[in-house]
Design an enzyme around this catalytic site. Structure first.
Site, PDB file in Angstrom:
ATOM      1  N   ASP A   1       9.138  -8.078 -51.481  1.00 25.64           N
ATOM      2  CA  ASP A   1       9.912  -8.244 -50.234  1.00 25.64           C
ATOM      3  C   ASP A   1       8.949  -8.307 -49.049  1.00 25.64           C
ATOM      4  O   ASP A   1       7.746  -8.053 -49.196  1.00 25.64           O
ATOM      5  CB  ASP A   1      10.940  -7.108 -50.079  1.00 25.64           C
ATOM      6  CG  ASP A   1      10.287  -5.742 -49.880  1.00 25.64           C
ATOM      7  OD1 ASP A   1       9.483  -5.587 -48.941  1.00 25.64           O
ATOM      8  OD2 ASP A   1      10.580  -4.811 -50.666  1.00 25.64           O
ATOM      9  N   GLN A  15       2.858  -3.626 -53.954  1.00 29.76           N
ATOM     10  CA  GLN A  15       3.312  -4.299 -55.177  1.00 29.76           C
ATOM     11  C   GLN A  15       4.655  -4.971 -54.932  1.00 29.76           C
ATOM     12  O   GLN A  15       5.183  -5.653 -55.810  1.00 29.76           O
ATOM     13  CB  GLN A  15       3.458  -3.271 -56.310  1.00 29.76           C
ATOM     14  CG  GLN A  15       2.131  -2.657 -56.729  1.00 29.76           C
ATOM     15  CD  GLN A  15       2.339  -1.344 -57.468  1.00 29.76           C
ATOM     16  OE1 GLN A  15       2.589  -1.318 -58.661  1.00 29.76           O
ATOM     17  NE2 GLN A  15       2.253  -0.237 -56.753  1.00 29.76           N
ATOM     18  N   ASN A  16       5.198  -4.770 -53.746  1.00 25.05           N
ATOM     19  CA  ASN A  16       6.534  -5.293 -53.458  1.00 25.05           C
ATOM     20  C   ASN A  16       6.491  -6.772 -53.121  1.00 25.05           C
ATOM     21  O   ASN A  16       5.560  -7.261 -52.476  1.00 25.05           O
ATOM     22  CB  ASN A  16       7.169  -4.516 -52.304  1.00 25.05           C
ATOM     23  CG  ASN A  16       7.387  -3.065 -52.669  1.00 25.05           C
ATOM     24  OD1 ASN A  16       7.312  -2.705 -53.843  1.00 25.05           O
ATOM     25  ND2 ASN A  16       7.622  -2.221 -51.681  1.00 25.05           N
ATOM     26  N   HIS A  21       1.770  -8.606 -56.135  1.00 27.30           N
ATOM     27  CA  HIS A  21       2.653  -9.226 -57.121  1.00 27.30           C
ATOM     28  C   HIS A  21       3.408 -10.440 -56.578  1.00 27.30           C
ATOM     29  O   HIS A  21       4.415 -10.848 -57.151  1.00 27.30           O
ATOM     30  CB  HIS A  21       3.630  -8.175 -57.678  1.00 27.30           C
ATOM     31  CG  HIS A  21       2.942  -7.119 -58.487  1.00 27.30           C
ATOM     32  ND1 HIS A  21       3.502  -5.900 -58.794  1.00 27.30           N
ATOM     33  CD2 HIS A  21       1.721  -7.116 -59.078  1.00 27.30           C
ATOM     34  CE1 HIS A  21       2.649  -5.196 -59.533  1.00 27.30           C
ATOM     35  NE2 HIS A  21       1.563  -5.904 -59.704  1.00 27.30           N
ATOM     36  N   THR A  29       5.491   4.402 -55.478  1.00 26.13           N
ATOM     37  CA  THR A  29       5.164   3.651 -56.698  1.00 26.13           C
ATOM     38  C   THR A  29       4.911   4.609 -57.848  1.00 26.13           C
ATOM     39  O   THR A  29       4.268   5.642 -57.666  1.00 26.13           O
ATOM     40  CB  THR A  29       3.944   2.722 -56.516  1.00 26.13           C
ATOM     41  OG1 THR A  29       3.557   2.207 -57.801  1.00 26.13           O
ATOM     42  CG2 THR A  29       2.757   3.401 -55.877  1.00 26.13           C
TER      43      THR A  29
END
Ligand code: OAD
Length: 232
Positions: A91, A88-89, A106, A173
């Site tokens: 970076d 979900q990061n 994401h 998470t």
């Protein structure tokens, strides 16, 4: 052994030891910003400059920090297993640690896209986006990230990977944001499932899970040592 597939679902907690703040540990505030103001289509309508400033700051910060032991251990896991990271990061610390198969649910900080055409995506590296920076179609560039209330086009790719997993690892998470949180429902029955997080999960019970209740750096390394031993 190479045919054992490990799927890792990661979130902000895996990058915490690199120096990037998580979302919910900071009480809904992210470096002084209200998440809803800067991560929603409404926020963009109301104050695009502020939204760009927020993501420019995050992009700069992400470029300054380094992958940590957890990112690196997951990359090394590819020596022994087929590994897919569903993160979900936004970076790129998994990639910089060496992971080769990373699905970003994401979006990605290092990409920008047209506000009019979501397929017009461009690499921007660690550069900022300013008002007036235009996509090829002449419309404003925006961060290539998923905001609250927007579709998550990568979710079906993530779900397919999870459905093929022989081992599932969840790390860092809170699993409270859907549809990402629903991914754990797609596993084959009775596969080993591990969660690495210093906190108790909020929304699901741990039946059928092994919980390493510790930070990602130490927890991931411990788990991987165990998996390599079991599968050698
Ligand atoms: P959260 O901030 O919701 O959760 C972070 C999790 O990491 C929590 O369960 C913490 O206990 C755990 N944690 C903190 N430090 C850790 C460490 N050193 N090692 C391991 N775990 C640690 O972040 P996410 O679950 O990633 O979405 O948030 C999900 C989504 O919510 C984000 O992708 C973002 C946000 O809204 C979008 O921007 C669309």
């Amino acid at each position: 052994m190479p045919d054992t597939k490990i799927v890792v679902i990661s979130g902000a907690g895996i990058s915490a030891e690199s120096g990037l703040a998580t979302f919910r540990d900071s009480g809904g505030l992210w470096e002084g910003y209200n998440i809803e103001d800067v991560a929603s289509p409404q926020g963009w309508q109301e104050n695009p400059r502020k939204v760009l400033e927020f993501y420019n700051l995050r992009r700069k910060k992400a470029a300054e920090v380094q992958p940590n032991e957890a990112h690196k251990a997951l990359a090394d896991l590819e020596d022994d297993f087929e590994v897919v990271i569903v993160t979900q990061n936004v970076d790129d610390l998994h990639e910089r640690a060496g992971s080769t198969d990373v699905i970003h649910l994401h979006g990605e900080l290092r990409k920008a896209r047209s506000v009019k055409d979501e397929a017009l995506v461009t690499d921007i590296g660690s550069d900022p986006i300013h008002l007036g920076d235009l996509a090829e179609d002449g419309s404003q560039l925006r961060p290539h990230v998923v905001w609250f209330g927007e579709m998550v086009p990568m979710i079906e790719f993530g779900a397919k990977e999870v459905s093929e997993a022989d081992i599932l690892i969840v790390v860092g998470t809170s699993l409270v944001v859907y549809p990402a949180a629903g991914l754990i429902e797609y596993t084959k029955p009775n596969i080993p499932k591990y969660i690495i997080d210093p906190a108790e999960p909020q929304l699901f019970n741990l039946d059928g899970w092994v919980h390493y209740k510790e930070k990602a750096g130490s927890g991931v390394k411990k788990l991987i040592k165990k998996l390599k031993k079991e599968h050698s």
